[in-house]
Structures are given as structure tokens and as C-alpha cells.
Design a protein around this motif. Structure first.
Motif, mmCIF file in Angstrom:
data_model
loop_
_atom_site.group_PDB
_atom_site.id
_atom_site.type_symbol
_atom_site.label_atom_id
_atom_site.label_comp_id
_atom_site.label_asym_id
_atom_site.label_seq_id
_atom_site.Cartn_x
_atom_site.Cartn_y
_atom_site.Cartn_z
ATOM 1 N N CYS A 55 0.851 -1.193 0.000
ATOM 2 C CA CYS A 55 0.000 0.000 0.000
ATOM 3 C C CYS A 55 0.886 1.242 0.000
ATOM 4 O O CYS A 55 0.546 2.258 -0.604
ATOM 5 N N LEU A 59 0.551 4.434 -2.448
ATOM 6 C CA LEU A 59 0.462 5.827 -1.983
ATOM 7 C C LEU A 59 1.550 6.687 -2.646
ATOM 8 O O LEU A 59 1.306 7.836 -3.015
ATOM 9 N N THR A 80 -2.518 7.896 12.117
ATOM 10 C CA THR A 80 -2.428 6.963 10.995
ATOM 11 C C THR A 80 -1.021 6.394 10.907
ATOM 12 O O THR A 80 -0.120 6.788 11.658
ATOM 13 N N SER A 83 3.140 5.744 6.364
ATOM 14 C CA SER A 83 3.130 5.800 4.893
ATOM 15 C C SER A 83 2.114 6.789 4.343
ATOM 16 O O SER A 83 2.306 7.344 3.260
ATOM 17 N N THR A 84 1.024 7.012 5.077
ATOM 18 C CA THR A 84 0.000 7.960 4.632
ATOM 19 C C THR A 84 0.642 9.326 4.397
ATOM 20 O O THR A 84 0.316 10.021 3.435
ATOM 21 N N VAL A 126 -8.245 8.330 5.812
ATOM 22 C CA VAL A 126 -7.953 6.979 6.291
ATOM 23 C C VAL A 126 -9.242 6.463 6.932
ATOM 24 O O VAL A 126 -9.829 7.150 7.757
ATOM 25 N N GLN A 155 -6.857 -0.387 5.330
ATOM 26 C CA GLN A 155 -7.526 -1.303 6.268
ATOM 27 C C GLN A 155 -8.948 -1.634 5.835
ATOM 28 O O GLN A 155 -9.668 -2.305 6.562
ATOM 29 N N HIS A 178 -0.858 -6.393 3.363
ATOM 30 C CA HIS A 178 0.136 -6.789 4.369
ATOM 31 C C HIS A 178 -0.478 -7.877 5.241
ATOM 32 O O HIS A 178 -1.706 -7.945 5.388
ATOM 33 N N LYS A 181 -3.415 -7.237 7.593
ATOM 34 C CA LYS A 181 -4.700 -6.765 7.089
ATOM 35 C C LYS A 181 -5.653 -7.952 6.861
ATOM 36 O O LYS A 181 -5.243 -9.102 6.940
ATOM 37 N N GLU A 188 3.118 -9.275 2.028
ATOM 38 C CA GLU A 188 3.199 -7.885 1.565
ATOM 39 C C GLU A 188 2.378 -7.747 0.291
ATOM 40 O O GLU A 188 2.301 -8.696 -0.492
HETATM 41 C C1 LIG Z 1 -1.084 -0.873 6.799
HETATM 42 C C2 LIG Z 1 -1.275 0.529 6.410
HETATM 43 C C3 LIG Z 1 -0.472 1.149 5.426
HETATM 44 C C4 LIG Z 1 0.728 0.483 4.809
HETATM 45 O O1 LIG Z 1 0.466 -0.686 4.122
HETATM 46 P P1 LIG Z 1 1.667 -1.534 3.510
HETATM 47 O O2 LIG Z 1 0.976 -2.464 2.561
HETATM 48 O O3 LIG Z 1 2.337 -2.236 4.642
HETATM 49 O O4 LIG Z 1 2.575 -0.613 2.804
HETATM 50 C C5 LIG Z 1 -0.762 2.441 5.062
HETATM 51 N N1 LIG Z 1 -1.765 3.125 5.629
HETATM 52 C C6 LIG Z 1 -2.550 2.579 6.584
HETATM 53 C C7 LIG Z 1 -3.669 3.392 7.169
HETATM 54 C C8 LIG Z 1 -2.316 1.278 7.019
HETATM 55 O O5 LIG Z 1 -3.073 0.757 7.981
#
Ligand SMILES: *Cc1c(COP(=O)(O)O)cnc(C)c1O
Length: 378
Positions: A55, A59, A80, A83-84, A126, A155, A178, A181, A188
């Protein structure tokens, strides 16, 4: 010991992974990748879906697609995953954090408009725990102010807002596969969902290292070359093969998690009625996917005791998200707009209970007994 998470495995995945291992193609965009993308396109009824290695990668592609540049501002909640924010910081954006709604832990939609400036390029939503934000309110603002809407629906696969799938409301949406999730592509993985037609062609190019190779493979052009910014955002065919095994069991997985979630809720309701803690709140417009079951305790001190007590009784519970605006990088790359009335204080109360596909009813009953004991010994 009852673990906090187990990667979802329905025993349907192995056959497709083995078939791929024995095949002559393991790189991206093979047989199972195509099957998965078609499945998602039908499920989401959207313009384009592209599998990605994570994810986070989806992004990062989103930030490139909407041409984020130095000095642009991107609005999001501070509660959050990194990565967001990181995906947009990588392209030079300043992150503008705003407060959350304490009931859902999602962004407070009513604070968005005041945080918009002439530099605002996008709002990132999110859907925490797979429970949707009040999306109509946000879409109205982004349309009127001509700002991009991105849904970090990491999520939220199989979560809905007014019966429409999450990830399909923004110009772009993203899923995570991931292993923590609901659905995983073998540890991944991710998905980029393009709902804005104008972004489709460039999304394919960015994902193929900045080349028009995807068009070439479709026979639309007779040679391919470097035409734009890009990177390598294709997952291995092994990841897609694993994911395909899960997509065939989407409803089974969803129902199993919801059964666990509902049982927790029912068994813990009498304690929350005594105001010992708060249970998750699901707004009427949200049809959630049981991604997380959390409790909100009195404060961080009680939460630490609670987590330790559960661990002494063989139950792993966890907390997460130190609010981004108070982290080292958050202070450098972002700023908090308005007051932090809820983000920090609510994040310190939240604890997540074990939740995964295959969690047994007797395990949930045991966990609830341990929780009851914790509150009687206070
Ligand atoms: C898990 C998660 C991510 C990152 O996901 P990856 O697949 O591990 O890169 C990004 N944003 C939110 C809100 C997440 O819960």
C-alpha cells in the motif's frame, strides 16, 4: 498464548502458489495478477486497478500521479500509519495534520475546510479499522475547492460507505495486503484504485518504471521507451497467486472476522455499560469489515497495566500509532492545524484485541474472562 495476529490462510492459496512456482513466469502482470485485477475491477466497478508491492507503494504512486511538488500541502489526520504521510513528503509536500473525531478515530470532517489554503493539493482520508469517514461531506468540499481526494483504504477492503465500496470515492484509493490486514498477498502487497479516468494512462506508466511498456504489451504501440517519471511497482506473480486464493474466499473471510467482532462486542457490552471502557462506534453510514476490535481505556497508565495483565494471562494485545505530528519526522515535515483536542489523548487510550481469520470462539470467551478479571481486581 493467543497471538494478536495470524496472517490469513484459508488453505486455498497453496495450490496457486505451487502452480506459479512450476510455471515459466513469476514476474509481475502474469496469469494470477490479471485474474486479481479483473476481480477488483468488477468488485469496485472502477476505471482501473493495479496491483502493487505494498500500500505504501500505491500511496507513493498517488503522490506522483497528482504531481505533488515542493511546497504543496496535503491534509490528513495524525492518527495513521507513517506511509499515509511519507508518500507525499517524498515528493516535497508539507503535511497539515488536523484533529480526529474521538468516536471513530477518523479525521474530523468538519475541520477540513478551515485547514485548506491556496497551497492545498489533496486531502487523504484513512478509514480507521475499516470504518468509513463521512465521505459525502468530504467529497462536497474537495469538488467545490477543486482539490484531489485520496483514500488510504489500507484497512478497508470489504468495508462500505452507504453500501458503496471504500476505495472508490476518491480520485485514487489504495488497499494493503500486508499480513496484518484482512486479506493478504502472502505477507506484503497492495492495490492502486484509479477512479479518475484522467489518471489511468499515467498510472500504468509510473508503475512500469516510467515507460509505456504496458501499452506496448497490449499491442497499442510498436516499441516502448522512457516517457515519464516512474519506478518498479509490480508485485511478483507469487504474491498475486496467494491473493487469488483469498479472493475466492472473500465472503468466508469477511464473515469469520465479523462473527468474532460481533461476539467480542456482545460479551463486552455489559462491562462498557458500567463505563469501564468504550467499545468501537460504528456510524449508520458505515458497513465495516471487522479489521480491528479495540477498547478505549481511561488513560495510558491503565492501558499499560491492561496490556501487561493480558500478557501474563497469555493474551497478546497491542496499541498503535504514536500520532504522527508529535514524532521526530512529523515535527519536521508537518504541522498541526488547530487544536489537538483528541488525537493524542484518545490514541493513548486505545488497545487492540486479538483479531484474525480463524480466531476461535472459545479463545474470544477466554480473552473476555481475562478482561473481566482485570477489572474486578482494580
Ligand atoms: C497498513 C497501512 C499502510 C501500509 O500498508 P503496507 O501495505 O504495509 O505498505 C498504510 N496506511 C494505513 C492506514 C495502514 O493501515
Amino acid at each position: 498464548m493467543i497471538s494478536f495476529n495470524k496472517p490469513c490462510n484459508t488453505n486455498n492459496e497453496e495450490q496457486y502458489v505451487l502452480k506459479t512456482l512450476k510455471s515459466s513466469k513469476m514476474s509481475g502482470d502474469g496469469h494470477y495478477s490479471k485474474k486479481c485485477e479483473t476481480w477488483f475491477k468488477n468488485y469496485l466497478k472502477t476505471k482501473k486497478t493495479l496491483l502493487t508491492p505494498s500500500c505504501t507503494a500505491a500511496l507513493e504512486m498517488s503522490a506522483m500521479l497528482i504531481n505533488i511538488k515542493e511546497g504543496d500541502e496535503v491534509i490528513m489526520s495524525s492518527y495513521t500509519f507513517v506511509s499515509t504521510a511519507n508518500a507525499f513528503v517524498l515528493r516535497g509536500a508539507k503535511i497539515v495534520f488536523i484533529d480526529i473525531n474521538p468516536k471513530t478515530m477518523n479525521i474530523d470532517e468538519d475541520l477540513i475546510e478551515k485547514a485548506i489554503t491556496s497551497k492545498t493539493k489533496a486531502i487523504v482520508l484513512v478509514h480507521y479499522a475499516g470504518v468509513s469517514c463521512d465521505i459525502d461531506k468530504v467529497v462536497e468540499i474537495t469538488k467545490r475547492r477543486k482539490i484531489y481526494l485520496i483514500e488510504d483504504a489500507a484497512q478497508a477492503m470489504e468495508g462500505y460507505y452507504k453500501n458503496k465500496a471504500l476505495g472508490t470515492f476518491g480520485d485514487i484509493g489504495t488497499f494493503s495486503f500486508h499480513e496484518t490486514k484482512n486479506y493478504t498477498s502472502g505477507g506484503e502487497g497492495g492495490l492502486l484504485i484509479i477512479n479518475n479516468n484522467k489518471l489511468v494512462k499515467r498510472a500504468e506508466i509510473i508503475r512500469e518504471k516510467g515507460t509505456n511498456r504496458t501499452q506496448f504489451f497490449r499491442g497499442e504501440i510498436d516499441k516502448y521507451s522512457w516517457v515519464d517519471l516512474g519506478s518498479s511497482y509490480l508485485p511478483s506473480e507469487l504474491q498475486s497467486a496467494y491473493l487469488w486464493g483469498q479472493l475466492e474466499n472473500v465472503e468466508l473471510i469477511r464473515k469469520n472476522r465479523l462473527d468474532s467482532w460481533n461476539l467480542y462486542y456482545e460479551l463486552l457490552k455489559p462491562l462498557s455499560n458500567k463505563n469501564l471502557f468504550e467499545l468501537p462506534f460504528i456510524p449508520d453510514y458505515s458497513n465495516h469489515n471487522a479489521h480491528i476490535f479495540y477498547l478505549k481505556l481511561k488513560n495510558i497508565k491503565q492501558r499499560t497495566k491492561f496490556i501487561n495483565y493480558l500478557r501474563e494471562n497469555d493474551v497478546y494485545s497491542v496499541f498503535h500509532y504514536i500520532p504522527l505530528h508529535s514524532s521526530i519526522a512529523g515535527l519536521k515535515f508537518g504541522k498541526f492545524h488547530g487544536n489537538d483536542n483528541f488525537t493524542t489523548i484518545e490514541s493513548e487510550k486505545l488497545v487492540r484485541l486479538p483479531m484474525y481469520y480463524g480466531l476461535k470462539e472459545e479463545e474470544i470467551r477466554y480473552i473476555v474472562e481475562v478482561i473481566k478479571k482485570f477489572f474486578t481486581q482494580l
